[in-house]
Write a protein that holds these residues in place. Structure first.
Motif, PDB file in Angstrom:
ATOM      1  N   SER A 181       0.824  -1.202   0.000  1.00 26.41           N
ATOM      2  CA  SER A 181       0.000   0.000   0.000  1.00 26.41           C
ATOM      3  C   SER A 181       0.864   1.261   0.000  1.00 26.41           C
ATOM      4  CB  SER A 181      -0.933  -0.003   1.211  1.00 26.41           C
ATOM      5  OG  SER A 181      -1.642   1.217   1.316  1.00 26.41           O
ATOM      6  N   GLY A 182       1.925   1.255   0.797  1.00 26.27           N
ATOM      7  CA  GLY A 182       2.801   2.417   0.858  1.00 26.27           C
ATOM      8  C   GLY A 182       3.494   2.701  -0.459  1.00 26.27           C
ATOM      9  N   THR A 184       2.217   1.803  -3.495  1.00 27.13           N
ATOM     10  CA  THR A 184       1.255   2.032  -4.580  1.00 27.13           C
ATOM     11  C   THR A 184       0.264   3.144  -4.272  1.00 27.13           C
ATOM     12  OG1 THR A 184      -0.261   0.369  -3.650  1.00 27.13           O
ATOM     13  CG2 THR A 184       1.359  -0.388  -5.298  1.00 27.13           C
ATOM     14  N   GLU A 185       0.223   3.572  -2.994  1.00 23.79           N
ATOM     15  CA  GLU A 185      -0.725   4.591  -2.528  1.00 23.79           C
ATOM     16  C   GLU A 185      -2.182   4.146  -2.710  1.00 23.79           C
ATOM     17  OE1 GLU A 185       0.241   8.296  -4.392  1.00 23.79           O
ATOM     18  OE2 GLU A 185       2.169   8.483  -3.363  1.00 23.79           O
ATOM     19  N   ASP A 187      -5.588   2.195  -1.125  1.00 22.00           N
ATOM     20  CA  ASP A 187      -6.216   1.869   0.153  1.00 22.00           C
ATOM     21  C   ASP A 187      -6.220   0.347   0.356  1.00 22.00           C
ATOM     22  OD1 ASP A 187      -6.813   4.573   0.485  1.00 22.00           O
ATOM     23  OD2 ASP A 187      -8.764   4.364  -0.491  1.00 22.00           O
TER      24      ASP A 187
END
Length: 296
Positions: A181-182, A184-185, A187
């Motif tokens: 997630s960090g 690829t941004e 949720d």
């Protein structure tokens, strides 16, 4: 050329030779002969001071004894340092005796491999109550690499995933999910799982409504039978996900399991090539090669 040699277990020639090319080192396949009674004869190629051995330890029982023979043969050939590269490391799930009389397999492997290897490199080992690979192998170097980077890169390469929601099939998957997630941004949401048997699980998915009209990507370290993936997929589709895809570090599932997952609504299952599988699309060799540069 480097001062190391790479020795590749039978069946792993494709990733092994690709890794050797990235490292710029000499390589050879380990020769394995099985006698009619099941015993093995192992022959290795010429070894330099540093010998690297490549094998993934899924379906490990026969591989382990052959691996030990190969390591001893490399010592006899003059190798001063032997590094085991096993993208999948076996017997990590049993870290305590759950019932009286059970062997704690993680501890056995933790004592066995350091007798023959000076360093172990693996990818996302399946650890529970033990927080670090160094706790299992305290007497040698042990490196646990993360496939979060290659998986995130695969997701970023798909324009259709721009508004996707990442999904963890259980609470243990949050460490991989958070890292992806960090990068690829995107949720993410987490499912909760209660396991009652190898193929008997109960899955619930709080906050599933956020996937309505959006692609859902289930990210996990291991797909074993696929039962949890199927349960999670059903919940995501019921919540209105436009489609469900799965990205796994290690695909241990059978082809029949893959068919069942697709029948449940999984549109695509992709995995890293640490464990050889028909679903391999994500290459771990650059990640492993980068870790080995200082070694050689």
């Amino acid at each position: 050329m480097s001062n190391g040699t790479l020795h590749i277990y039978p069946g792993y020639e494709q990733p092994g030779f690709a890794l050797a090319k990235l490292l710029g080192c000499d390589s050879s396949a380990i020769a394995l002969h099985t006698f009619p009674d099941g015993e093995s004869r192992i022959r290795v190629g010429a070894a330099n001071n540093t010998a690297l051995v490549y094998v993934s330890l899924d379906h490990p029982n026969n591989k382990l004894i052959n691996l030990i023979f190969a390591a001893q043969a490399l010592r006899d050939m003059g190798a001063k340092r032997i590094v085991l590269i096993c993208p999948y490391l076996c017997y990590m799930r049993q870290d305590k005796a759950f019932e009286t009389g059970e062997a704690v397999s993680q501890q056995v492997i933790g004592a066995l491999l350091p007798r023959f290897f000076d360093r172990i490199i693996t990818v996302d080992p399946h650890l529970h109550r033990v927080s670090s690979l160094n706790d299992i192998f305290p007497t040698i170097e042990a490196n646990s690499l993360s496939a979060a980077g290659p998986i995130a890169e695969a997701i970023r390469g798909e324009p259709a995933f721009a508004d996707a929601v990442l999904v963890g099939p259980d609470s243990e998957s949050e460490q991989w999910l958070g890292a992806v997630s960090g990068r690829t941004e995107l949720d993410y949401i987490l499912a909760t799982k209660t396991r009652r048997g190898d193929r008997d699980v109960i899955v619930t998915l709080p906050n599933a409504s956020c996937v309505q009209g959006r692609p859902a990507i289930i990210v996990d370290d291991i797909v074993s039978s696929g039962t949890t993936i199927r349960r999670c997929t059903n919940l995501l589709l019921e919540a209105g996900a436009s489609r469900v895809e799965v990205l796994a570090v290690h695909a241990l599932c059978s082809l029949d399991d893959v068919k069942l997952m697709k029948a449940s609504g999984v549109s695509r299952l992709q995995s890293c090539n640490g464990v050889l599988h028909t679903t391999n699309t994500i290459d771990l060799m650059p990640l492993i090669a980068d870790t080995l540069k200082k070694e050689l």
